[in-house]
Design a protein around this motif. Structure first.
Motif, PDB file in Angstrom:
ATOM      1  N   HIS A   1       0.706  -1.078  -0.077  1.00  0.00           N
ATOM      2  CA  HIS A   1       0.006   0.001  -0.036  1.00  0.00           C
ATOM      3  C   HIS A   1       0.849   1.162  -0.050  1.00  0.00           C
ATOM      4  CE1 HIS A   1      -3.272  -2.633   1.909  1.00  0.00           C
ATOM      5  NE2 HIS A   1      -3.399  -2.708   0.533  1.00  0.00           N
ATOM      6  N   LYS A   2       2.175   1.154   0.667  1.00  0.00           N
ATOM      7  CA  LYS A   2       2.830   2.374   0.740  1.00  0.00           C
ATOM      8  C   LYS A   2       3.426   2.764  -0.411  1.00  0.00           C
ATOM      9  CE  LYS A   2       3.902   2.838   5.632  1.00  0.00           C
ATOM     10  NZ  LYS A   2       4.747   2.758   6.653  1.00  0.00           N
ATOM     11  N   VAL A   3       3.651   1.553  -1.344  1.00  0.00           N
ATOM     12  CA  VAL A   3       4.450   2.074  -2.627  1.00  0.00           C
ATOM     13  C   VAL A   3       3.176   2.206  -3.725  1.00  0.00           C
ATOM     14  CG1 VAL A   3       6.423   0.762  -2.392  1.00  0.00           C
ATOM     15  CG2 VAL A   3       4.582  -0.479  -3.361  1.00  0.00           C
ATOM     16  N   GLY A   4       1.963   2.436  -3.254  1.00  0.00           N
ATOM     17  CA  GLY A   4       0.864   2.750  -4.334  1.00  0.00           C
ATOM     18  C   GLY A   4      -0.035   1.912  -4.925  1.00  0.00           C
ATOM     19  N   TYR A   5       0.026   0.574  -4.495  1.00  0.00           N
ATOM     20  CA  TYR A   5      -0.722  -0.634  -4.913  1.00  0.00           C
ATOM     21  C   TYR A   5      -1.604  -1.276  -3.941  1.00  0.00           C
ATOM     22  CZ  TYR A   5       2.053  -0.070  -9.362  1.00  0.00           C
ATOM     23  OH  TYR A   5       2.565   0.406 -10.334  1.00  0.00           O
ATOM     24  N   ILE A   6      -2.671  -1.940  -4.596  1.00  0.00           N
ATOM     25  CA  ILE A   6      -3.401  -2.805  -3.717  1.00  0.00           C
ATOM     26  C   ILE A   6      -3.432  -4.116  -4.620  1.00  0.00           C
ATOM     27  CG2 ILE A   6      -5.075  -1.244  -2.557  1.00  0.00           C
ATOM     28  CD1 ILE A   6      -7.125  -1.598  -4.860  1.00  0.00           C
ATOM     29  N   SER A   7      -3.507  -5.129  -3.646  1.00  0.00           N
ATOM     30  CA  SER A   7      -3.156  -6.663  -4.479  1.00  0.00           C
ATOM     31  C   SER A   7      -4.781  -6.906  -5.189  1.00  0.00           C
ATOM     32  CB  SER A   7      -3.102  -7.489  -3.305  1.00  0.00           C
ATOM     33  OG  SER A   7      -3.256  -8.782  -3.923  1.00  0.00           O
TER      34      SER A   7
ATOM     35  N   ILE B   1      -3.472   5.190  -6.202  1.00  0.00           N
ATOM     36  CA  ILE B   1      -3.479   6.700  -5.879  1.00  0.00           C
ATOM     37  C   ILE B   1      -2.724   7.444  -7.221  1.00  0.00           C
ATOM     38  CG2 ILE B   1      -2.634   6.460  -3.398  1.00  0.00           C
ATOM     39  CD1 ILE B   1       0.366   6.555  -4.177  1.00  0.00           C
ATOM     40  N   ASP B   2      -3.036   8.693  -7.798  1.00  0.00           N
ATOM     41  CA  ASP B   2      -2.646   9.252  -8.587  1.00  0.00           C
ATOM     42  C   ASP B   2      -1.183   9.779  -8.554  1.00  0.00           C
ATOM     43  OD1 ASP B   2      -2.650  11.507  -6.986  1.00  0.00           O
ATOM     44  OD2 ASP B   2      -4.601  12.285  -7.759  1.00  0.00           O
ATOM     45  N   ARG B   3      -0.711  10.855  -9.298  1.00  0.00           N
ATOM     46  CA  ARG B   3       0.575  10.950  -9.199  1.00  0.00           C
ATOM     47  C   ARG B   3       1.028  12.157  -8.410  1.00  0.00           C
ATOM     48  NH1 ARG B   3       1.766  12.670 -15.715  1.00  0.00           N
ATOM     49  NH2 ARG B   3       1.578  10.575 -16.502  1.00  0.00           N
ATOM     50  N   ASN B   4       0.079  12.652  -7.703  1.00  0.00           N
ATOM     51  CA  ASN B   4       0.244  13.422  -6.388  1.00  0.00           C
ATOM     52  C   ASN B   4      -0.340  12.825  -5.043  1.00  0.00           C
ATOM     53  OD1 ASN B   4       0.334  15.594  -8.177  1.00  0.00           O
ATOM     54  ND2 ASN B   4      -1.821  15.864  -8.559  1.00  0.00           N
TER      55      ASN B   4
END
Length: 359
Positions: free
Chosen positions: A163-169, A202-205
């Protein structure tokens, strides 16, 4: 490091691959002639001329095969998928992000590339058996509380890292977690792998992308969240709900809907687990598990889970049961026990034989 011949988008569309195959052969290509996966003893040569000889098959499915190979002296896994069906570009993106962030619970991405129009490949850290297989091989198909709680903490931390690197499984389950190998000094670490259904949330921001409402089913029926059953867009909370089902199953050895195959019936069982069936669902698990479920169920789509609070509740169980001193996983104890029994048995026979001779 390899490449996807320009851009990831070229990997997925069936039409693009069919045209590529047609251009390569000068005519139409039948389904049997394209998308040929490599087989044992084949050799993959990367763009930088690195060679991976494919040895035994570690696993296979409809669209791909995982092989054992070597990178110098190190054993590695080579995952291959049909070019027209592959989602390995997602796997590469997740592993790149995880490696860049020095995530503890993710394989090293060693190499990747494609052999148009047949297959794409990823070379990564080799792991041990997955948690589903390890539990199934135990006498009562159940982990000890010591192992179950340690697995719960490490798999939760893996979710947090993802989650911290921006992905969900969107497909958290025991079959997607495995311990590392002793030869790599990773036997005490649980790794998350297989990101075919993963999605950037998440988006780029770094803002959470708004829910797309109804999107269709994602995940595995046994572990899918209630939102997955409702075909709603999934978020971090849904990964944790799936993780919790996994935690209960690892601790108890079962969950009430384990043998149910109808997805609607499974949904009803999960809904009951919040009401009249809650006692049955959490039968013989630590009382802290009830609190964990309540915390997860209270999360909104956009909310950032309090991973530390969830871990603290599992640590509380370990403290109450005084589980800190035990270090081996259950499957390691099984191996040690078998070895010791064999040696002892052999020694006894040897001693008896010597005693007979000395008479």
């Amino acid at each position: 490091m390899g490449s996807w011949d320009g851009h990831f988008a070229a990997v997925a569309p069936v039409g693009v691959v069919s045209m590529a195959a047609e251009n390569a052969t000068g005519g139409a290509v039948s389904g049997a002639e394209k998308d040929r996966l490599p087989v044992e003893k084949d050799e993959i040569v990367t763009e930088n001329q690195k060679k991976y000889k494919l040895q035994s098959i570690l696993g296979d499915g409809g669209y791909g095969t995982v092989f054992l190979s070597h990178d110098k002296e190190t054993r590695v896994a080579v995952k291959t998928e049909k070019y027209s069906r592959s989602m390995l570009h997602i796997e590469v993106n997740v592993l790149k992000a995880a490696n860049l962030a020095s995530c503890k619970h993710f394989c090293d991405l060693m190499d990747y590339g494609s052999k148009k129009p047949d297959y794409v490949y990823v070379v990564m850290t080799l792991l041990g058996k997955d948690l589903h297989k390890l539990r199934s091989e135990l006498p009562d198909r159940k982990f000890s509380l010591n192992t179950a709680t340690k697995l719960g903490i490490q798999s939760l931390r893996a979710c947090e890292e993802l989650h911290k690197v921006g992905y969900i499984s969107r497909d958290i389950k025991p079959g997607n977690f495995a311990p590392g190998l002793k030869e790599n000094k990773q036997a005490k670490i649980i790794f998350m792998y297989d990101f075919g259904l993963a999605r950037k949330y998440i988006d780029r921001n770094n803002n959470v992308l708004p829910s797309r409402k109804e999107i269709g089913w994602r995940g595995t029926t046994r572990y899918g969240s209630l939102n997955a059953h409702l075909r709603l867009d999934l978020g971090r909370r849904d990964d944790l709900e799936s993780w919790f089902y996994m935690l209960v199953e690892m601790t108890r050895g079962t969950i009430p809907w384990r043998l149910v195959t109808d997805r609607t019936a499974v949904q009803k069982a999960k809904e009951a687990a919040r009401g009249s069936g809650r006692q049955q669902f959490l039968f013989e698990v630590p009382s802290q598990y009830d609190k964990i479920l309540s915390l997860i169920d209270a999360l909104s789509f956009e909310a950032t889970p309090d991973y530390n609070a969830l871990c603290k509740l599992i640590e509380e169980v370990r403290e109450e049961k005084q589980l800190r001193e035990k270090e081996c996983w259950d499957w390691e104890e099984e191996t040690v026990s078998t070895t010791v029994t064999t040696v002892t048995s052999y020694s006894d026979k040897e001693l008896r034989a010597k005693a007979e001779k000395s008479k």
